[in-house]
Design a protein around this motif. Sequence first.
Motif, PDB file in Angstrom:
ATOM      1  N   GLY A 182       0.877  -1.104  -0.017  1.00 46.94           N
ATOM      2  CA  GLY A 182      -0.042   0.061  -0.159  1.00 46.94           C
ATOM      3  C   GLY A 182       0.940   1.348  -0.011  1.00 46.94           C
ATOM      4  O   GLY A 182       0.772   2.251  -0.825  1.00 46.94           O
ATOM      5  N   GLU A 183       1.959   1.368   0.898  1.00 46.81           N
ATOM      6  CA  GLU A 183       2.656   2.443   0.972  1.00 46.81           C
ATOM      7  C   GLU A 183       3.751   2.642   0.103  1.00 46.81           C
ATOM      8  O   GLU A 183       4.513   3.609  -0.172  1.00 46.81           O
ATOM      9  N   LYS A 184       4.149   1.379  -0.361  1.00 47.77           N
ATOM     10  CA  LYS A 184       5.506   1.513  -1.136  1.00 47.77           C
ATOM     11  C   LYS A 184       5.191   0.617  -2.439  1.00 47.77           C
ATOM     12  O   LYS A 184       4.014   0.139  -2.580  1.00 47.77           O
ATOM     13  N   ASN A 185       6.072   0.844  -3.329  1.00 55.24           N
ATOM     14  CA  ASN A 185       6.019   0.510  -4.816  1.00 55.24           C
ATOM     15  C   ASN A 185       6.033  -1.226  -4.655  1.00 55.24           C
ATOM     16  O   ASN A 185       6.546  -1.972  -3.605  1.00 55.24           O
ATOM     17  N   LYS A 186       5.839  -2.076  -5.941  1.00 59.88           N
ATOM     18  CA  LYS A 186       6.170  -3.396  -5.952  1.00 59.88           C
ATOM     19  C   LYS A 186       7.591  -3.501  -5.763  1.00 59.88           C
ATOM     20  O   LYS A 186       8.485  -2.708  -5.950  1.00 59.88           O
ATOM     21  N   LEU A 187       8.017  -4.789  -5.004  1.00 59.38           N
ATOM     22  CA  LEU A 187       9.293  -4.818  -4.771  1.00 59.38           C
ATOM     23  C   LEU A 187      10.157  -5.565  -5.975  1.00 59.38           C
ATOM     24  O   LEU A 187       9.744  -6.432  -6.387  1.00 59.38           O
ATOM     25  N   LYS A 188      11.208  -4.954  -6.484  1.00 58.12           N
ATOM     26  CA  LYS A 188      11.891  -5.511  -7.692  1.00 58.12           C
ATOM     27  C   LYS A 188      12.743  -6.716  -6.862  1.00 58.12           C
ATOM     28  O   LYS A 188      13.266  -6.675  -5.780  1.00 58.12           O
ATOM     29  N   VAL A 189      12.709  -7.470  -8.013  1.00 55.78           N
ATOM     30  CA  VAL A 189      13.236  -8.926  -7.579  1.00 55.78           C
ATOM     31  C   VAL A 189      14.273  -9.300  -9.006  1.00 55.78           C
ATOM     32  O   VAL A 189      13.607  -9.070 -10.053  1.00 55.78           O
ATOM     33  N   MET A 190      15.295 -10.015  -8.677  1.00 51.70           N
ATOM     34  CA  MET A 190      15.857 -10.582  -9.885  1.00 51.70           C
ATOM     35  C   MET A 190      16.113 -12.023  -9.676  1.00 51.70           C
ATOM     36  O   MET A 190      15.926 -12.494  -8.668  1.00 51.70           O
ATOM     37  N   ILE A 191      16.118 -12.836 -10.784  1.00 52.52           N
ATOM     38  CA  ILE A 191      16.250 -14.023 -10.695  1.00 52.52           C
ATOM     39  C   ILE A 191      17.643 -14.670 -10.999  1.00 52.52           C
ATOM     40  O   ILE A 191      18.495 -14.169 -11.620  1.00 52.52           O
ATOM     41  N   GLN A 192      18.077 -15.286  -9.836  1.00 49.92           N
ATOM     42  CA  GLN A 192      19.541 -15.819  -9.687  1.00 49.92           C
ATOM     43  C   GLN A 192      19.912 -17.149 -10.725  1.00 49.92           C
ATOM     44  O   GLN A 192      19.043 -18.111 -10.306  1.00 49.92           O
ATOM     45  N   VAL A 193      20.766 -16.995 -11.636  1.00 49.39           N
ATOM     46  CA  VAL A 193      20.896 -18.302 -12.311  1.00 49.39           C
ATOM     47  C   VAL A 193      22.284 -18.979 -12.029  1.00 49.39           C
ATOM     48  O   VAL A 193      23.063 -18.295 -12.168  1.00 49.39           O
ATOM     49  N   ASN A 194      22.332 -20.195 -11.929  1.00 46.88           N
ATOM     50  CA  ASN A 194      23.344 -21.049 -11.693  1.00 46.88           C
ATOM     51  C   ASN A 194      24.140 -21.283 -13.162  1.00 46.88           C
ATOM     52  O   ASN A 194      23.966 -22.419 -13.654  1.00 46.88           O
ATOM     53  N   THR A 195      24.902 -20.183 -13.651  1.00 50.15           N
ATOM     54  CA  THR A 195      25.296 -20.469 -14.889  1.00 50.15           C
ATOM     55  C   THR A 195      26.373 -21.405 -15.041  1.00 50.15           C
ATOM     56  O   THR A 195      26.714 -21.876 -16.164  1.00 50.15           O
ATOM     57  N   SER A 196      27.258 -21.566 -14.060  1.00 50.28           N
ATOM     58  CA  SER A 196      28.442 -22.380 -14.216  1.00 50.28           C
ATOM     59  C   SER A 196      27.949 -23.863 -13.897  1.00 50.28           C
ATOM     60  O   SER A 196      28.992 -24.681 -13.907  1.00 50.28           O
ATOM     61  N   ASN A 251      24.355 -21.331  -5.749  1.00 50.08           N
ATOM     62  CA  ASN A 251      22.838 -21.164  -5.696  1.00 50.08           C
ATOM     63  C   ASN A 251      22.336 -20.771  -7.150  1.00 50.08           C
ATOM     64  O   ASN A 251      23.125 -20.588  -7.971  1.00 50.08           O
ATOM     65  N   GLY A 252      20.907 -20.806  -7.357  1.00 49.05           N
ATOM     66  CA  GLY A 252      20.612 -20.039  -8.466  1.00 49.05           C
ATOM     67  C   GLY A 252      19.912 -21.127  -9.287  1.00 49.05           C
ATOM     68  O   GLY A 252      20.181 -22.478  -9.080  1.00 49.05           O
ATOM     69  N   THR A 253      18.947 -20.641 -10.104  1.00 48.96           N
ATOM     70  CA  THR A 253      18.231 -21.894 -10.881  1.00 48.96           C
ATOM     71  C   THR A 253      18.904 -22.100 -12.084  1.00 48.96           C
ATOM     72  O   THR A 253      19.630 -21.652 -12.645  1.00 48.96           O
ATOM     73  N   ASN A 254      18.596 -23.358 -12.623  1.00 48.41           N
ATOM     74  CA  ASN A 254      19.113 -23.895 -13.906  1.00 48.41           C
ATOM     75  C   ASN A 254      18.649 -23.129 -14.968  1.00 48.41           C
ATOM     76  O   ASN A 254      17.570 -22.594 -15.194  1.00 48.41           O
ATOM     77  N   PRO A 255      19.623 -22.936 -15.772  1.00 48.02           N
ATOM     78  CA  PRO A 255      19.457 -21.970 -16.934  1.00 48.02           C
ATOM     79  C   PRO A 255      18.094 -22.428 -17.632  1.00 48.02           C
ATOM     80  O   PRO A 255      17.501 -21.535 -18.365  1.00 48.02           O
ATOM     81  N   ASP A 256      17.851 -23.567 -17.838  1.00 49.70           N
ATOM     82  CA  ASP A 256      16.583 -24.306 -18.583  1.00 49.70           C
ATOM     83  C   ASP A 256      15.504 -23.780 -17.938  1.00 49.70           C
ATOM     84  O   ASP A 256      14.080 -23.761 -18.577  1.00 49.70           O
TER      85      ASP A 256
END
Length: 252
Positions: A132-146, A152-157
């Motif tokens: 209500g008082e603040k904006n939507k919260l920004k999030v990024m998705i962490q990717v386990n590229t290596s 941590n991080g999700t699989n690229p697929d």
Amino acid sequence: MLKAMEEINVKLGVKTILSRIEEACNRRKPELQGVSPQLVAVSKTKPVSMIIEAYEAGQRHFGENYVGELVEKASNAEILEKCKEIRWHFIGNLQTNKVNKVLSIPNLYLIETVDDEKLASKINSGWSKYCGEKNKLKVMIQVNTSGEDAKNGTNPDNVVTLSKFVIEKCENLCFDGLMTIGQFGYDLSQGPNPDFLLLSKCKDDVCTNLGLEWKSVGLSMGMSDDFEHAIELGSTNVRVGSSIFGHRVKKV
Ligand SMILES: *Cc1c(COP(=O)(O)O)cnc(C)c1O
């Protein structure tokens, strides 16, 4: 030890990194121009006094990767008084039982490390009380590229599926892009960093599959040793710690 820290000139550090960022921007291919990368000063293990110094040099975005340390620094009275426009990025591994602690801090700007639907849902429902008082919260998705087990991080697929979930099912969140840490010590003489290339490809996939504008999706990649290279490959958010604040005593 204390002396060594005092010798670090944080203000000069911020200015130097900013000018190196600008030079790296100028080396980008024309199709990667048009967004200017944001510097996130990673202040983990470093004292409040150094954060204030960086803030006074004009730095606004700061990153922390431990929940307890972020909560303590973000609620510190001196920071609240002197750094009113500070923007905190959470860049560490986030367990679902610690989500509400992170959400409750003043000046939370972005959580860069969402890596599954359960965590996204927990952040989404937790943020409903601030929405209500603040904006939507920004999030990024962490990717386990290596593909390293320890990362941590999700699989690229899975990146398109998880991005779609955040965009369609998490009404209190704003999908801001993709983040990777990548393998340490990559030797650039071997060619462009494959982690950065893969993250950039994930972004292309997300944009194509979900109909998003290319410029609207951020890429958080690059640290002290490789932020310039990351920018040349399209990074929009570099996370730089030791080149600004000096080496950390604790290995994290
Ligand atoms: C510590 C850390 C950084 C900064 O690393 P430096 O090598 O000190 O620049 C960036 N990203 C994450 C996720 C970190 O944990």
